[in-house]
Write an enzyme that holds these catalytic residues in place. Structure first.
Site, PDB file in Angstrom:
ATOM      1  N   CYS A  79     113.830  45.603  -3.463  1.00  0.00           N
ATOM      2  CA  CYS A  79     114.476  45.096  -2.253  1.00  0.00           C
ATOM      3  C   CYS A  79     114.425  43.584  -2.119  1.00  0.00           C
ATOM      4  CB  CYS A  79     113.881  45.768  -1.019  1.00  0.00           C
ATOM      5  SG  CYS A  79     112.148  46.211  -1.164  1.00  0.00           S
ATOM      6  N   CYS A 134     106.785  49.948   0.623  1.00  0.00           N
ATOM      7  CA  CYS A 134     107.697  49.473   1.669  1.00  0.00           C
ATOM      8  C   CYS A 134     108.009  50.591   2.662  1.00  0.00           C
ATOM      9  CB  CYS A 134     108.985  48.947   1.039  1.00  0.00           C
ATOM     10  SG  CYS A 134     110.169  48.339   2.251  1.00  0.00           S
TER      11      CYS A 134
END
Length: 373
Positions: free
Chosen positions: A200, A103
């Protein structure tokens, strides 16, 4: 005093206290600051807790408090293509992925950086606990955050020199407690907001339930290394090397009272191997192979060096010797290591500097592959 007013910094704001204080500090230092909230995951069709809407409200409240413009940008497609597809592919292969590393590499410091440039950014900034230091030649070195318990260089280890040249980490020299104090002193809306946990895009949801929506679970046998059948496992993707909980065999003992751990996976036979003892011999290895080797600054195509390394987040450093060939490396440990996990990151350090790292492919014990997948 330096005039920063002509330097535009675009801050990735999550709605948490760290990114809020990042924006505040930059504003106080006189920079031209813009806040941007990244929406990376479509939560409209999911059960469980998701906070994207509330988080954006917090970003807006903080931005209004400190007097900066703010925007929201949607990276759901980029996230799915570059992070989530990788996440699923790794689980299909029996590995344990690290989506936070990907990410940062693909979204927060690529898609977001590209977007920030369209806003006229000179730099981007995030609330990560890391530091950047420029040497006399203009090369940027990434250093550990001053707060050892919060240092996030492990997750930033795949960032390139080009990305680091455009990045500021205003919290890097601070302790987490100091960041909270700054937020409370300034009366920020996020001052008392608790830190987010977990991956996340999963948030607080049940991991097993979440994963089963995307990958069908295939139950199979749970066995000891010497072939004793210990019952049924729920699907190899739900277990990671060295895991203790969730096996459902706590009451079964093989001659001693030590707890059971996952010690291996056989993907072709769909067998989960378990053993007793934290330091079970099947969990120990003395070298690994890694790929996707990447350094934060220019290095030779092939070279050997000694350094320290981490094989998981918040683990103490271990001394290693590394032989690099292109984007692959062999890493030999000075002392045997426990539960080296394929799919996780190995990250190299020289003192305070994070040199880079790669993804673990295979662990070895005395030259023989460990049956981890």
């Amino acid at each position: 005093m330096t005039d920063n007013s002509k330097i535009r910094v675009v801050v990735g704001m999550s709605g948490g206290v760290d990114s809020s204080v990042t924006a505040l500090l930059l504003k106080e230092q006189g920079y031209d600051v813009i806040g941007v909230f990244m929406k990376n995951w479509d939560d409209t069709d999911e059960f469980g807790v998701c906070t994207a809407t509330e988080d954006y409200k917090d970003v807006a409240a903080v931005a209004d408090q400190i007097g900066i413009p703010y925007y929201s940008v949607n990276f759901e497609k980029e996230y799915w293509d570059r992070v989530f597809e990788y996440f699923l592919a790794e689980y299909r292969a029996g590995r344990t992925p690290n989506p936070d590393v990907m990410c940062n590499k693909e979204i927060k410091f690529k898609a977001f950086l590209d977007y920030a440039m369209t806003l006229g950014a000179d730099y981007v900034a995030t609330g990560h606990y890391a530091q950047v230091k420029r040497d006399e030649n203009g090369t940027v070195h990434m250093l550990r955050g001053a707060d050892n318990g919060k240092d996030q260089t492990y997750f930033l280890s795949q960032l390139s020199q080009e990305q680091l040249q455009k990045t500021l980490f205003p919290l890097g020299h601070l302790q987490k407690s100091e960041v909270r104090e700054i937020a409370e002193r300034a009366g920020l809306a996020t001052a008392k907001k608790k830190d987010s946990t977990g991956i996340c895009f999963i948030g607080e949801k049940n991991f097993k339930q979440f994963l089963s929506q995307y990958l069908p679970a295939q139950k199979g046998r749970m066995m000891t290394i010497d072939g004793r059948d210990m019952g049924e496992h729920a699907g190899l993707m739900y277990y990671t090397i060295g895991q203790r909980g969730g096996l459902g065999i706590g009451g079964q003992h093989g001659g001693d009272n030590q707890p059971w751990f996952v010690v291996g996976k056989d993907l072709s036979q769909n067998i989960l191997y378990v053993g007793q003892g934290f330091y079970h011999e099947a969990l120990m290895s003395n070298s690994l192979d890694a790929s996707v080797i990447h350094f934060t600054r220019e290095m030779p195509e092939e070279f050997t060096f000694e350094c320290t390394a981490k094989f998981r987040y918040r683990q103490p450093d271990s001394h290693v010797a590394v032989h690099v060939r292109g984007d692959k490396a062999e890493v030999v440990f000075a002392e045997p290591q426990r539960a080296i996990t394929p799919g996780q990151a190995v990250v190299f350090y020289d003192g305070k500097e994070c040199l880079g790292g790669g993804m673990i492919d295979m662990a070895y014990k005395n030259g023989q592959p460990c049956q981890y997948i």
